[in-house]
Design an enzyme around this catalytic site. Structure first.
Site, PDB file in Angstrom:
ATOM      1  N   PHE A 106       0.820  -1.225   0.000  1.00 57.28           N
ATOM      2  CA  PHE A 106       0.000   0.000   0.000  1.00 57.28           C
ATOM      3  C   PHE A 106       0.845   1.262   0.000  1.00 57.28           C
ATOM      4  CE2 PHE A 106       0.222   2.097   4.115  1.00 57.28           C
ATOM      5  CZ  PHE A 106       0.867   1.146   4.905  1.00 57.28           C
ATOM      6  N   LYS A 107       2.107   1.167   0.392  1.00 54.91           N
ATOM      7  CA  LYS A 107       2.937   2.371   0.462  1.00 54.91           C
ATOM      8  C   LYS A 107       3.128   3.023  -0.906  1.00 54.91           C
ATOM      9  CE  LYS A 107       5.397   1.467   4.753  1.00 54.91           C
ATOM     10  NZ  LYS A 107       4.800   0.184   5.172  1.00 54.91           N
ATOM     11  N   ASP A 108       2.856   2.267  -1.968  1.00 54.25           N
ATOM     12  CA  ASP A 108       2.932   2.829  -3.313  1.00 54.25           C
ATOM     13  C   ASP A 108       2.070   4.089  -3.463  1.00 54.25           C
ATOM     14  OD1 ASP A 108       4.708   1.090  -4.615  1.00 54.25           O
ATOM     15  OD2 ASP A 108       3.151  -0.407  -4.924  1.00 54.25           O
ATOM     16  N   ALA A 111       3.656   7.091  -1.562  1.00 54.57           N
ATOM     17  CA  ALA A 111       4.958   7.433  -2.148  1.00 54.57           C
ATOM     18  C   ALA A 111       4.784   8.094  -3.512  1.00 54.57           C
ATOM     19  CB  ALA A 111       5.820   6.182  -2.274  1.00 54.57           C
TER      20      ALA A 111
END
Ligand SMILES: *Cc1c(COP(=O)(O)O)cnc(C)c1O
Length: 434
Positions: A106-108, A111
């Site tokens: 999910f950090k995509d 970021a």
């Protein structure tokens, strides 16, 4: 929108400054000065609104006029460019899969959004070439590296602990274009992080290089995480209570969910699911905030014992423990429970999860059990693809899993990284780039 420091010793600043600085000068986290409430009409008609438009509506008050509408829409469009399915697992239980982005976690989303904001603001920031310096324990590095692909004149340096991240994670950090410098550090994550901190406090470096961080507490990483709560809500077509169980480490993801609720999104309850790093479950139960030392677990992206974003959650509830308890429950689970449930999900529902997502499922089931709740939309967030934690998953389900094609491709790419042992080597490297 202005942002103020939760330490209250810096003056409020613009969205741009908050994004560029990451942390306020007094080391406090930034928090939006005004409360944003979305209209009932908007919430009620969400099902008929285009995804990008929903996210624009959610975000635009937080950005204000600092990014023109068309540009913000373009940024959002690039940010949510992959599918976010809500999969039914069993009665009343759904998995919100946030792992279909470029680095399978999910950090995509945060970021990608932050990278584009920095890219947009960079000319107002410095005439020097910008270097993003970040330490990672695994998922952040790849997401940040990929997030900045497509931006110009920004170099990304990622420090990661040698031998302590998974093979897939390492490849995601070390096989990018020349704009990414992967730096393998002899030591653990804490050592990487302390080297990064040292660089930010090093006068010679700051004088010569426009350094910026891609820290997870940055408002441009935190706020866009609201998108998927709204997009999940759009997919629900009944009027049952919505529960979200969020596998939590630094509590940024769940904090974005709680902020979404405060803006009017109908979420009945949150479950903060943690591994044995259980500071928040203990706090919610006993009212005492007492971090223990951090323990290593198989859900290592959540090995955090003093979660930085918790202060933002406290702010949303005005530090009122009763209000917090009314809205958020929290449970912790050990590695054996996590492995057992990964195996159960695989054997009973043919569903593969990563260890973090499995903790989310455990938290949801426990909350529903304890409170004898059924007939709801119980949603656990699946934060990463199981392949990122291949060994742990295979060891739990006793079966080998195959690499998806996108991963096979990067496994075949040549690893490019620089190995260092101490701060002076990092400093030499950074200065050699000027
Ligand atoms: C970062 C991460 C988490 C924890 O998210 P927070 O926002 O820090 O609570 C959970 N799962 C995975 C896979 C992660 O990468």
């Amino acid at each position: 929108m202005k942002y103020y420091s939760l330490n209250h010793n810096s003056s409020p600043t613009s969205f741009m400054k908050a994004v560029i600085n990451g942390l306020a000068p007094d080391k406090g986290l930034y928090f939006p000065q005004e409360k944003v409430i979305l209209s009932k009409d908007f919430i009620e008609s969400i099902k008929n609104i285009d995804d990008v438009e929903i996210c624009y509506e959610v975000m635009n008050k937080y950005v204000g006029d600092e990014i023109p509408k068309q540009k913000l829409i373009e940024i959002i469009n690039n940010t949510i460019s992959f599918k976010i399915p809500l999969k039914k697992i069993e009665d009343s239980i759904y998995s919100l899969e946030l792992f279909h982005g470029p680095t399978l976690a999910f950090k995509d989303i945060g970021a990608k959004f932050m990278a584009q904001c920095l890219d947009y603001f960079k000319s107002s920031y410095s005439s020097k070439k910008i270097t993003v310096l970040v330490a990672t324990s695994g998922d952040t590095g790849g997401a940040v590296a990929k997030g900045f692909s497509g931006t110009k004149d920004i170099e990304v340096c990622i420090l990661y602990p040698k031998g302590k991240i998974s093979k897939v994670q390492e490849r995601q950090i070390t096989t990018n274009g020349d704009y990414v410098k992967a730096i393998e550090v002899e030591g653990d994550f804490d050592k990487c992080q302390s080297m990064v901190k040292k660089a930010f406090n090093d006068e010679e470096i700051i004088r010569k290089i426009a350094l910026t961080s891609a820290n997870s507490i940055n408002v441009a990483r935190w706020l866009p995480q609201m998108f998927y709560y709204f997009l999940a809500y759009k997919k629900i077509n009944n009027k049952k209570d919505n529960l979200f169980s969020v596998p939590s480490g630094n509590f940024g993801n769940i904090c974005a969910g709680i902020l979404s609720k405060s803006m009017g999104l109908p979420i009945h309850h949150f479950i903060a699911s943690t591994n044995v790093n259980d500071t928040i479950p203990r706090y919610i139960k006993e009212g005492l905030y007492e971090p223990h030392s951090t323990k290593k677990t198989i859900s290592n992206a959540m090995d955090v014992s003093d979660p930085s974003n918790f202060i933002r959650i406290q702010k949303i509830f005005n530090s009122d423990l009763q209000r917090l308890r009314k809205n958020v429950s929290s449970f912790s689970f050990n590695d054996t429970e996590t492995e057992d449930v990964m195996r159960l999900l695989y054997n009973s529902f043919d569903y593969l999860t990563c260890p973090h997502s499995a903790v989310g499922y455990l938290g949801l089931k426990k909350y529903m059990d304890v409170n004898k709740i059924s007939n709801v939309n119980g949603i656990f967030i699946s934060t990463a693809h199981c392949i990122k934690f291949k060994d742990v998953v295979e060891n739990s389900i006793k079966t080998s899993i195959k690499y998806p094609k996108s991963i096979k491709d990067i496994l075949n790419k040549e690893k490019k990284s620089l190995s260092i042992e101490n701060y002076s080597e990092l400093k030499d490297f950074l200065l050699s780039r000027v």
